[in-house]
Design a protein around this motif. Structure first.
Motif, PDB file in Angstrom:
ATOM      1  N   UNK A   5       1.002  -1.110   0.100  1.00 37.74           N
ATOM      2  CA  UNK A   5      -0.054  -0.010  -0.117  1.00 37.74           C
ATOM      3  C   UNK A   5       0.928   1.441  -0.156  1.00 37.74           C
ATOM      4  N   UNK A   6       1.910   1.239   0.929  1.00 43.57           N
ATOM      5  CA  UNK A   6       2.845   2.310   0.716  1.00 43.57           C
ATOM      6  C   UNK A   6       3.472   2.590  -0.666  1.00 43.57           C
ATOM      7  N   UNK A   7       4.002   1.387  -1.004  1.00 41.71           N
ATOM      8  CA  UNK A   7       4.659   1.676  -2.247  1.00 41.71           C
ATOM      9  C   UNK A   7       3.684   2.165  -3.460  1.00 41.71           C
ATOM     10  N   UNK A  54      12.132  -3.405  -7.219  1.00 45.19           N
ATOM     11  CA  UNK A  54      12.344  -4.245  -6.088  1.00 45.19           C
ATOM     12  C   UNK A  54      11.037  -4.964  -5.571  1.00 45.19           C
ATOM     13  N   UNK A  55       9.798  -4.394  -5.618  1.00 41.29           N
ATOM     14  CA  UNK A  55       8.736  -4.644  -5.071  1.00 41.29           C
ATOM     15  C   UNK A  55       7.774  -5.798  -6.104  1.00 41.29           C
ATOM     16  N   UNK A  56       8.512  -5.816  -7.366  1.00 47.69           N
ATOM     17  CA  UNK A  56       7.978  -6.612  -8.482  1.00 47.69           C
ATOM     18  C   UNK A  56       6.496  -5.970  -8.839  1.00 47.69           C
ATOM     19  N   UNK A  57       6.304  -4.647  -8.759  1.00 45.28           N
ATOM     20  CA  UNK A  57       5.196  -3.979  -9.444  1.00 45.28           C
ATOM     21  C   UNK A  57       5.307  -3.562 -10.678  1.00 45.28           C
ATOM     22  N   UNK A  58       6.667  -3.150 -11.229  1.00 51.15           N
ATOM     23  CA  UNK A  58       7.124  -3.034 -12.479  1.00 51.15           C
ATOM     24  C   UNK A  58       8.197  -3.978 -12.830  1.00 51.15           C
ATOM     25  N   UNK A  86      -7.427  -7.731   1.732  1.00 51.02           N
ATOM     26  CA  UNK A  86      -6.534  -7.990   3.086  1.00 51.02           C
ATOM     27  C   UNK A  86      -5.541  -6.932   3.319  1.00 51.02           C
ATOM     28  N   UNK A  87      -4.772  -6.535   2.285  1.00 45.15           N
ATOM     29  CA  UNK A  87      -3.950  -5.644   2.482  1.00 45.15           C
ATOM     30  C   UNK A  87      -4.313  -4.145   2.588  1.00 45.15           C
ATOM     31  N   UNK A  88      -5.344  -3.922   2.347  1.00 46.38           N
ATOM     32  CA  UNK A  88      -6.017  -2.741   2.568  1.00 46.38           C
ATOM     33  C   UNK A  88      -6.740  -2.602   3.967  1.00 46.38           C
ATOM     34  N   UNK A  89      -7.232  -3.767   4.441  1.00 44.22           N
ATOM     35  CA  UNK A  89      -7.780  -3.813   5.799  1.00 44.22           C
ATOM     36  C   UNK A  89      -6.919  -3.746   6.794  1.00 44.22           C
ATOM     37  N   UNK A  90      -5.674  -3.984   6.508  1.00 42.22           N
ATOM     38  CA  UNK A  90      -4.458  -4.166   7.751  1.00 42.22           C
ATOM     39  C   UNK A  90      -4.063  -2.639   7.820  1.00 42.22           C
ATOM     40  N   UNK A  91      -4.343  -1.801   7.207  1.00 42.92           N
ATOM     41  CA  UNK A  91      -3.904  -0.442   7.522  1.00 42.92           C
ATOM     42  C   UNK A  91      -4.790   0.411   8.380  1.00 42.92           C
ATOM     43  N   UNK A  92      -4.272   1.392   9.146  1.00 44.02           N
ATOM     44  CA  UNK A  92      -5.231   2.131   9.871  1.00 44.02           C
ATOM     45  C   UNK A  92      -6.104   3.074   9.207  1.00 44.02           C
ATOM     46  N   UNK A  93      -7.104   3.728   9.682  1.00 45.88           N
ATOM     47  CA  UNK A  93      -8.027   4.568   9.095  1.00 45.88           C
ATOM     48  C   UNK A  93      -7.430   5.761   8.915  1.00 45.88           C
ATOM     49  N   UNK A  96      -5.630   5.200   5.862  1.00 48.09           N
ATOM     50  CA  UNK A  96      -6.675   4.975   4.521  1.00 48.09           C
ATOM     51  C   UNK A  96      -6.911   6.480   4.081  1.00 48.09           C
ATOM     52  N   UNK A  97      -7.143   7.317   4.807  1.00 49.41           N
ATOM     53  CA  UNK A  97      -7.566   8.630   4.696  1.00 49.41           C
ATOM     54  C   UNK A  97      -6.451   9.378   3.875  1.00 49.41           C
ATOM     55  N   UNK A  98      -5.261   9.149   4.408  1.00 46.52           N
ATOM     56  CA  UNK A  98      -4.187   9.661   3.631  1.00 46.52           C
ATOM     57  C   UNK A  98      -3.868   9.161   2.130  1.00 46.52           C
ATOM     58  N   UNK A  99      -4.147   7.825   1.875  1.00 46.52           N
ATOM     59  CA  UNK A  99      -3.826   7.124   0.890  1.00 46.52           C
ATOM     60  C   UNK A  99      -4.978   7.832  -0.474  1.00 46.52           C
ATOM     61  N   UNK A 100      -6.670   7.954   0.219  1.00 46.48           N
ATOM     62  CA  UNK A 100      -7.365   8.418  -0.578  1.00 46.48           C
ATOM     63  C   UNK A 100      -7.113   9.850  -1.131  1.00 46.48           C
TER      64      UNK A 100
END
Length: 179
Positions: A5-7, A54-58, A86-93, A96-100
């Motif tokens: 999620x951070x990546x 490094x994270x295999x996203x590209x 599950x990856x989204x559910x593990x992070x704090x609210x 989540x607000x920061x990412x949105x």
């Protein structure tokens, strides 16, 4: 940095992923990305490309020898670029607000660039649109709606015209359930 999620939700890395989505057949070299993502310094862009690799996203899809240097062409690894529930559910609210917020800011920045382009080209036609709909449906129908929407998006994402220089269109969907 092990949290996907951070990546994915970092503003610079979001721009890289968006650029690669628009050039998925042939990929892009880092120098081509620099020309597309003009507001990010080259060294910063290279650093974020490496994090995504490094994270295999590209990943590298092609290498071409240019003089004595090997140019790497990168593409998005679509499976790794998706967040599962599950990856989204593990992070704090708060996270989540920061990412949105990053996501919405990215859309706003893209829309500002679009309007600036219209102005620079002296075009009056604004093809952008948005809508807000509240659906009152049960969980089963909502799940079906999400599946149908995903299939529709996949249909057009994977069936793109072969013509060169077609305009890109960003479709951004945010679903907010009632609490």
């Amino acid at each position: 940095m092990t949290n996907k999620v951070d990546i994915l939700m970092h503003p610079v890395r979001m721009k890289i992923c968006q650029a690669l989505m628009r050039n998925k057949e042939n990929g892009l070299t880092p120098l081509e990305m620099v020309k597309i993502i003009k507001d990010v310094p080259q060294a910063t862009l290279y650093r974020h490309i490496q994090i995504l690799v490094d994270s295999s996203i590209i990943h590298v899809i092609n290498e071409k020898k240019v003089k004595s240097v090997s140019e790497k062409y990168y593409a998005l690894n679509e499976v790794e670029a998706k967040l599962v529930g599950n990856e989204w559910k593990k992070i704090s609210n708060e996270e989540k607000l920061n990412y949105v917020s990053y996501y919405q800011l990215s859309l706003l920045t893209q829309y500002q660039s679009y309007l600036k382009g219209l102005e620079e080209q002296n075009l009056q036609e604004d093809g952008a649109t948005f809508s807000l709909v509240e659906l009152k449906i049960n969980d089963e129908h909502f799940s079906q709606f999400q599946n149908d929407l995903n299939e529709l998006m996949k249909k057009y994402y994977h069936h793109q015209d072969n013509e060169k220089d077609l305009p890109g269109r960003t479709i951004a969907i945010t679903i907010i359930p009632d609490a």
